[in-house]
Write a protein that holds these residues in place. Structure first.
Motif, short mmCIF file in Angstrom:
data_model
loop_
_atom_site.label_atom_id
_atom_site.label_comp_id
_atom_site.label_asym_id
_atom_site.label_seq_id
_atom_site.Cartn_x
_atom_site.Cartn_y
_atom_site.Cartn_z
N GLN A 158 5.10 5.78 9.41
CA GLN A 158 4.10 4.78 9.01
C GLN A 158 3.57 4.03 10.23
OE1 GLN A 158 5.65 2.15 5.96
NE2 GLN A 158 6.86 3.81 5.08
N TYR A 165 1.40 -4.99 3.32
CA TYR A 165 2.63 -4.23 3.54
C TYR A 165 2.39 -2.77 3.18
CZ TYR A 165 4.89 -8.82 3.57
OH TYR A 165 5.24 -10.12 3.85
N VAL A 166 3.24 -1.90 3.69
CA VAL A 166 3.16 -0.47 3.37
C VAL A 166 4.48 -0.06 2.73
CG1 VAL A 166 2.83 1.86 4.28
CG2 VAL A 166 1.62 -0.07 5.32
N TYR A 167 4.40 0.74 1.66
CA TYR A 167 5.58 1.32 1.03
C TYR A 167 5.28 2.78 0.76
CZ TYR A 167 9.46 1.92 -2.32
OH TYR A 167 10.59 2.34 -2.98
N SER A 168 5.88 3.64 1.56
CA SER A 168 5.59 5.07 1.49
C SER A 168 6.88 5.86 1.54
CB SER A 168 4.69 5.47 2.66
OG SER A 168 4.53 6.88 2.72
N LEU A 224 6.81 -2.79 6.87
CA LEU A 224 6.79 -1.38 6.49
C LEU A 224 8.06 -1.05 5.71
CD1 LEU A 224 5.74 0.02 10.00
CD2 LEU A 224 4.22 -0.41 8.06
N THR A 264 -4.44 5.33 0.40
CA THR A 264 -5.24 4.98 1.59
C THR A 264 -5.79 6.21 2.26
OG1 THR A 264 -3.39 5.06 3.17
CG2 THR A 264 -3.76 2.97 2.03
N PHE A 269 -0.42 4.07 11.29
CA PHE A 269 -1.30 2.90 11.35
C PHE A 269 -1.71 2.52 12.77
CE2 PHE A 269 -0.38 2.51 6.94
CZ PHE A 269 -1.38 1.71 6.40
N VAL A 322 -0.65 -5.43 9.51
CA VAL A 322 0.45 -5.15 8.59
C VAL A 322 1.65 -6.05 8.87
CG1 VAL A 322 2.02 -3.37 7.75
CG2 VAL A 322 -0.32 -2.76 8.38
N LEU A 344 0.81 -1.21 0.00
CA LEU A 344 0.00 0.00 0.00
C LEU A 344 0.85 1.27 0.00
CD1 LEU A 344 -2.16 -1.20 2.99
CD2 LEU A 344 -2.99 -1.16 0.63
N ASP A 345 0.58 2.16 -0.93
CA ASP A 345 1.00 3.55 -0.82
C ASP A 345 0.04 4.23 0.16
OD1 ASP A 345 2.16 6.14 -1.60
OD2 ASP A 345 0.26 6.43 -2.66
N ILE A 346 0.45 5.35 0.74
CA ILE A 346 -0.42 6.05 1.70
C ILE A 346 -1.06 7.28 1.06
CG2 ILE A 346 -0.54 7.27 3.91
CD1 ILE A 346 1.56 5.39 5.00
#
Length: 239
Positions: free
Chosen positions: A137, A127-130, A156, A18, A141, A153, A12-14
């Motif tokens: 992050q 997962y998050v990738y920002s 990160l 999101t 969250f 998650v 996920l991008d933020i």
């Protein structure tokens, strides 16, 4: 129109995906801007702060820059919305403490959290990738109107531990670290250049297009697209 994507994990991008970019720009940026001076003068001896300050000096070619000069650089980068890693590191420190104090509560679009819970319950890893730091992050969250979402998650990633978001190698690095085959990873982002990089690394991609977001006018750049998360069904491989 609903999309059905076969994937074992969603990354996920933020901002713009999101969550509203406007919240970050209008709430979080001023919050960090108001606190940079104190951070740089009172806590310059802390390892994370010292490393970030040294990196600012390196990037600007000003080895003797003092706290005042570094603050001016950080604020200029904020005005440019530059995704500089030391800026994101220092923002992450400030924001983490703001979330912990209850000064800040993160924003998520209404369709996001129900979808994340549905995917997680179905065994899909998240997962998050920002460009925001891992610390930011984590705070984002864990401090939501829906409570702590960190248990959903699995990992990160930011520009420090993965690399720039528009380079395919960054996505290859994430796939290797997560232990998920590239063609079983789905990346959701509002930025076509990021989606292009992920696709070049072999990932599946969906462009998230929300009216009012900065990249809405660019379209999805030839990628599958969705206006909301509830338009996407993620299905793991049948066994």
């Amino acid at each position: 129109m609903r999309l059905r994507i076969e994937a074992d994990a969603v990354v996920l991008d933020i901002e713009g995906t999101t969550s509203a970019t406007g919240f970050v720009v209008d709430v979080l940026y001023p919050y960090s801007r108001a606190r940079f001076a104190a951070l740089l003068t009172e806590r310059a001896g802390e390892p994370a702060v010292a490393r970030a300050m040294a990196r600012v000096r390196e990037l600007t070619g000003e080895p003797d820059a003092d706290a005042v000069r570094i603050e001016k650089t950080l604020n200029a980068w904020l005005d440019e919305d530059r995704k500089a890693t030391p800026l994101k590191t220092l923002q992450g420190i400030v924001w983490s403490e703001g979330f912990a104090r209850g000064d800040l509560v993160s924003h998520f679009y209404d369709d996001v959290v129900p979808a994340l819970r549905t995917w997680h319950a179905a065994g899909v890893r998240l997962y998050v990738y920002s460009s925001g730091s891992v610390a930011a992050q984590r705070a984002w969250f864990s401090s939501t109107p829906e409570g702590d979402l960190l248990p959903l998650v699995s990992g990160l990633y930011d520009t420090e531990n993965a690399g720039p978001k528009q380079e395919p190698e960054s996505y290859r690095r994430i796939a290797a670290t997560a232990g998920v085959a590239a063609d079983r990873l789905l990346f959701l982002s509002d930025r076509p250049a990021e989606l292009d990089a992920a696709r070049e690394a072999g990932w599946r991609t969906v462009g998230i297009r929300r009216p009012g977001e900065p990249y809405y006018g660019q379209g999805a750049g030839g990628h599958a697209q969705a206006g909301t998360f509830d338009e996407i069904t993620v299905a793991r491989r049948s066994t």
